[in-house]
Enzyme design. Structure first.
Site, PDB file in Angstrom:
ATOM      1  N   GLU A 172      40.676  39.013  36.259  1.00 28.65           N
ATOM      2  CA  GLU A 172      40.794  40.468  36.361  1.00 28.65           C
ATOM      3  C   GLU A 172      39.919  41.033  37.472  1.00 28.65           C
ATOM      4  O   GLU A 172      40.189  42.104  38.000  1.00 28.65           O
ATOM      5  CB  GLU A 172      40.418  41.129  35.035  1.00 28.65           C
ATOM      6  CG  GLU A 172      41.459  40.997  33.953  1.00 28.65           C
ATOM      7  CD  GLU A 172      42.743  41.740  34.264  1.00 28.65           C
ATOM      8  OE1 GLU A 172      43.335  41.483  35.330  1.00 28.65           O
ATOM      9  OE2 GLU A 172      43.162  42.550  33.451  1.00 28.65           O
ATOM     10  N   THR A 222      44.181  49.767  40.408  1.00 32.48           N
ATOM     11  CA  THR A 222      43.348  49.722  39.200  1.00 32.48           C
ATOM     12  C   THR A 222      41.915  50.127  39.524  1.00 32.48           C
ATOM     13  O   THR A 222      41.293  50.907  38.798  1.00 32.48           O
ATOM     14  CB  THR A 222      43.389  48.316  38.572  1.00 32.48           C
ATOM     15  OG1 THR A 222      44.756  48.000  38.291  1.00 32.48           O
ATOM     16  CG2 THR A 222      42.610  48.278  37.266  1.00 32.48           C
TER      17      THR A 222
END
Ligand code: HSE
Length: 301
Positions: free
Chosen positions: A124, A176
């Site tokens: 991530e 993001t």
């Protein structure tokens, strides 16, 4: 010798559970194949995600696991994307989860759920800048997850359905990261109390298998208001979904998709159509999916 793992898309936050709640959704899936080669790392992608292993979530997970478990030898990593990147559906998390599960099997590590989630979380960092475990935990374990110190998994109610609207908007690769920068670092106590109560209610909704309580609890007064301008039409999409029979709706992860919670007995086509009209009212087209929660990542035969 090669191993292929499949992991499903996921929706993070679900309203009040920023960085803590995740739900695996049977909308899209990624597959990662690991094949032993004499030396080095070779990465094959379809071009929708970086093919440099140092910038690809699956590549990062594999590199980290190879270091952690002292596994030498070359690997070819093939990533077959099904989850649309950048849409708030845990695209990087699904690749990371599939990579961790495939690596675990290839080397016969026999890792437990928490360890797999921690390894997958490394991926991530590639898209978000920080490791957060909500998407990867959902994609690794399936169902509803609470990612805290450890990971709690709760099997969702059999009667829960998700209606997801994915707007036709271009998102930057660093979406993001940018979207996380909008979330306030400090919050008023009253907002914290409101989100905490909603999050507890949602967890109770999953634990007692109550889709209506889950949907009603999908409220967030912290991250969502700060991000609302990145999802044009959000209010209309949510209003439309609820009027059409959904119990509630939220931005899916960092957006721009929106997820609505409904009973299997609801008219899911009516809900998705209402969500489309909501985006249309903001001049945006969208595609929609109605689906059930998804199971854990698994090795394909
Ligand atoms: N919890 C994360 C966020 C999910 O909202 O930024 C992003 O994938």
């Amino acid at each position: 010798m090669h191993v292929t793992a499949r992991a499903w898309s996921s929706s993070a936050n679900l309203g009040p559970g920023f960085d803590a709640f995740g739900l695996a959704v049977r909308a899209f899936h990624d597959e990662v194949t690991l094949r032993r080669i004499p030396r080095g790392t070779r990465m094959i992608t379809d071009g929708s995600v970086p093919s440099d292993p140092a910038r690809n979530t699956a590549g990062l997970v594999v590199a980290r696991m190879a270091r952690m478990f002292k596994k030498k030898g070359g690997l070819e990593i093939t990533v077959k994307k099904g989850v649309p990147p950048g849409m708030g559906l845990g695209s990087s998390g699904a690749s990371a989860a599939a990579a961790a599960v495939a690596f675990d099997r290839l080397h016969g590590l026999g890792l437990g759920p928490d360890e797999l989630v921690r390894c997958a979380g490394a991926g991530e960092t590639a898209s978000a800048g920080t490791a957060h475990y909500d998407n990867v935990a959902a994609s690794v374990l399936g169902g509803f997850v609470i990612a805290g110190e450890g990971v709690v998994r709760i099997r969702p109610p059999a009667g829960l359905r998700l209606c997801i609207a994915i707007p036709d908007v271009r998102v930057p690769r660093s979406k993001t990261r940018a979207s996380r920068a909008l979330v306030p670092k400090r919050v008023p106590l009253a907002d914290h109390v409101s989100n905490m109560a909603a999050a507890a209610s949602m967890a109770a909704g999953f634990a007692t298998r109550d889709p209506a309580l889950i949907g009603r609890s999908a409220t967030d007064v912290i991250a969502e208001p700060a991000r609302a301008r990145t999802v044009p039409g959000l209010a209309a999409v949510r209003r439309g979904a609820v009027r059409a029979g959904a119990h509630g709706a939220a931005i899916s992860g960092a957006g721009p998709s929106v997820i609505a919670f409904a009973d299997v007995s609801a008219d899911l086509g009516r809900i998705t159509a209402a969500m489309s009209r909501g985006f249309k009212s903001a001049g945006i087209g969208c595609r929609t999916v109605a689906c059930a929660p998804a199971p854990a990542a698994r090795i394909l035969p």
